[in-house]
Design a protein around this motif. Sequence first.
Motif, PDB file in Angstrom:
ATOM      1  N   TRP A  15       0.822  -1.200   0.000  1.00 52.31           N
ATOM      2  CA  TRP A  15       0.000   0.000   0.000  1.00 52.31           C
ATOM      3  C   TRP A  15       0.863   1.262   0.000  1.00 52.31           C
ATOM      4  O   TRP A  15       0.400   2.351  -0.346  1.00 52.31           O
ATOM      5  CB  TRP A  15      -0.905   0.041   1.231  1.00 52.31           C
ATOM      6  CG  TRP A  15      -0.154  -0.046   2.533  1.00 52.31           C
ATOM      7  CD1 TRP A  15       0.157  -1.170   3.222  1.00 52.31           C
ATOM      8  CD2 TRP A  15       0.413   1.043   3.260  1.00 52.31           C
ATOM      9  NE1 TRP A  15       0.874  -0.864   4.349  1.00 52.31           N
ATOM     10  CE2 TRP A  15       1.037   0.496   4.397  1.00 52.31           C
ATOM     11  CE3 TRP A  15       0.446   2.425   3.084  1.00 52.31           C
ATOM     12  CZ2 TRP A  15       1.703   1.276   5.344  1.00 52.31           C
ATOM     13  CZ3 TRP A  15       1.104   3.211   4.022  1.00 52.31           C
ATOM     14  CH2 TRP A  15       1.721   2.632   5.131  1.00 52.31           C
ATOM     15  N   PHE A  16       2.138   1.103   0.375  1.00 44.31           N
ATOM     16  CA  PHE A  16       2.996   2.274   0.552  1.00 44.31           C
ATOM     17  C   PHE A  16       3.299   2.954  -0.777  1.00 44.31           C
ATOM     18  O   PHE A  16       3.317   4.193  -0.856  1.00 44.31           O
ATOM     19  CB  PHE A  16       4.300   1.859   1.243  1.00 44.31           C
ATOM     20  CG  PHE A  16       5.156   3.009   1.645  1.00 44.31           C
ATOM     21  CD1 PHE A  16       4.741   3.869   2.651  1.00 44.31           C
ATOM     22  CD2 PHE A  16       6.362   3.259   1.018  1.00 44.31           C
ATOM     23  CE1 PHE A  16       5.529   4.953   3.034  1.00 44.31           C
ATOM     24  CE2 PHE A  16       7.150   4.334   1.390  1.00 44.31           C
ATOM     25  CZ  PHE A  16       6.732   5.183   2.404  1.00 44.31           C
ATOM     26  N   ASN A  17       3.530   2.175  -1.830  1.00 44.04           N
ATOM     27  CA  ASN A  17       3.783   2.784  -3.141  1.00 44.04           C
ATOM     28  C   ASN A  17       2.567   3.546  -3.646  1.00 44.04           C
ATOM     29  O   ASN A  17       2.701   4.588  -4.294  1.00 44.04           O
ATOM     30  CB  ASN A  17       4.176   1.699  -4.149  1.00 44.04           C
ATOM     31  CG  ASN A  17       5.573   1.163  -3.902  1.00 44.04           C
ATOM     32  OD1 ASN A  17       6.477   1.911  -3.558  1.00 44.04           O
ATOM     33  ND2 ASN A  17       5.743  -0.138  -4.058  1.00 44.04           N
ATOM     34  N   ALA A  18       1.371   3.028  -3.352  1.00 44.20           N
ATOM     35  CA  ALA A  18       0.153   3.761  -3.728  1.00 44.20           C
ATOM     36  C   ALA A  18       0.050   5.071  -2.961  1.00 44.20           C
ATOM     37  O   ALA A  18      -0.388   6.095  -3.504  1.00 44.20           O
ATOM     38  CB  ALA A  18      -1.073   2.893  -3.457  1.00 44.20           C
ATOM     39  N   LEU A  19       0.446   5.052  -1.691  1.00 42.50           N
ATOM     40  CA  LEU A  19       0.423   6.278  -0.892  1.00 42.50           C
ATOM     41  C   LEU A  19       1.363   7.330  -1.467  1.00 42.50           C
ATOM     42  O   LEU A  19       1.056   8.534  -1.461  1.00 42.50           O
ATOM     43  CB  LEU A  19       0.819   5.950   0.549  1.00 42.50           C
ATOM     44  CG  LEU A  19       0.938   7.116   1.530  1.00 42.50           C
ATOM     45  CD1 LEU A  19      -0.414   7.779   1.747  1.00 42.50           C
ATOM     46  CD2 LEU A  19       1.510   6.644   2.861  1.00 42.50           C
ATOM     47  N   LEU A  20       2.500   6.900  -2.001  1.00 48.10           N
ATOM     48  CA  LEU A  20       3.491   7.836  -2.523  1.00 48.10           C
ATOM     49  C   LEU A  20       3.153   8.341  -3.925  1.00 48.10           C
ATOM     50  O   LEU A  20       3.266   9.529  -4.208  1.00 48.10           O
ATOM     51  CB  LEU A  20       4.873   7.167  -2.563  1.00 48.10           C
ATOM     52  CG  LEU A  20       5.575   6.897  -1.235  1.00 48.10           C
ATOM     53  CD1 LEU A  20       6.906   6.201  -1.477  1.00 48.10           C
ATOM     54  CD2 LEU A  20       5.802   8.194  -0.456  1.00 48.10           C
ATOM     55  N   TYR A  21       2.705   7.426  -4.812  1.00 52.06           N
ATOM     56  CA  TYR A  21       2.675   7.762  -6.234  1.00 52.06           C
ATOM     57  C   TYR A  21       1.284   7.887  -6.843  1.00 52.06           C
ATOM     58  O   TYR A  21       1.149   8.445  -7.922  1.00 52.06           O
ATOM     59  CB  TYR A  21       3.453   6.690  -7.027  1.00 52.06           C
ATOM     60  CG  TYR A  21       4.855   6.466  -6.532  1.00 52.06           C
ATOM     61  CD1 TYR A  21       5.787   7.501  -6.512  1.00 52.06           C
ATOM     62  CD2 TYR A  21       5.261   5.213  -6.078  1.00 52.06           C
ATOM     63  CE1 TYR A  21       7.072   7.299  -6.059  1.00 52.06           C
ATOM     64  CE2 TYR A  21       6.551   4.995  -5.627  1.00 52.06           C
ATOM     65  CZ  TYR A  21       7.453   6.039  -5.614  1.00 52.06           C
ATOM     66  OH  TYR A  21       8.730   5.832  -5.159  1.00 52.06           O
ATOM     67  N   ILE A  22       0.255   7.361  -6.186  1.00 51.50           N
ATOM     68  CA  ILE A  22      -1.061   7.292  -6.820  1.00 51.50           C
ATOM     69  C   ILE A  22      -1.978   8.398  -6.287  1.00 51.50           C
ATOM     70  O   ILE A  22      -2.128   8.560  -5.075  1.00 51.50           O
ATOM     71  CB  ILE A  22      -1.713   5.910  -6.591  1.00 51.50           C
ATOM     72  CG1 ILE A  22      -0.834   4.813  -7.179  1.00 51.50           C
ATOM     73  CG2 ILE A  22      -3.094   5.874  -7.209  1.00 51.50           C
ATOM     74  CD1 ILE A  22      -0.557   4.945  -8.659  1.00 51.50           C
TER      75      ILE A  22
END
Length: 309
Positions: free
Chosen positions: A224-231
């Motif tokens: 979920w962390f990449n979604a928090l950063l980039y999405i």
Amino acid sequence: MKSTISKEKIDKVGIHSFSKKADLFFNIIVALFALSCVLPFFFVIIISVTDETRLVIDGFQFWPSKFSIAGYEFLIQLKDKLFQSLFITMFVTVVGTTLNVFFTTTYAYAISRKNFRFRRFFTLFAMLSMLFSAGIVPSYIVMTSLLGLGDTVLALILPMLLSPFNIMVMRTFIKKTISESIIESARIDGASEARIFFQICLPLVLPGIATISLFTALAFWNDWFNALLYIKSENLVPLQYLLMKIQANIEYLSKNAGLGTQFAALNSSIPKESARMAMVVIATLPIACIYPFFQRYFVKGLTIGGVKE
């Protein structure tokens, strides 16, 4: 002579009896450990189908006095977003796992071959990347400014496209499983490196591939962390991040229920605890159902690949 033979028989019977008792003892220990792993998830499922009022009055119970699917009904109201997020998560998991396993296996195969001139450099490179990382800010700048992949599906796949730990596991597994004589025989027969890798190496290392596939699929599914950063787009939000946002909204309503009648009405209409547990079930059950298909490869692959030469 007779006394010696009878003594040997007594010793064998004693050893056999002790072995049976030891097996029984360790089987009980393993069964208790397995039960301790299964019970929490069973408990979560029971809470997710428990009436919210009974949860407040009776607390958490393994067998509640009243069942309810209000938590799932609450999530069904968001079915469009849930199905969209589930599709994104499944797409990212399947594509990301496939690419990750392919690149990891090819990298591991290359550094496992003694005739590869730069194997020490690339092995050290992979090991150093396990210990050191650039950090969040440089990664964000590279992903968004340099590559321009912000708010795209690739931003959910690319940061996890290669796993140094899995590379080390597969490298050891290949070296332990595939003999150099097999590779040399194939080369003498005129096989290219690509044919050796795809037709000889891959079928022999299926247990190792299944092991790292399970690790990688779990990582992509739970990310979920990449979604928090980039999405930023709502259409690209993965399931885990969407469930986190729903959980945050529920907590916000709970903390601000006293600010007005609207907040109080919304707070009272939401089955908070059962909805939380329903989210855990939705997030965990699909990936848990995949594990039995990998089980027969998992133990062998982890045992052989986890031994360092």
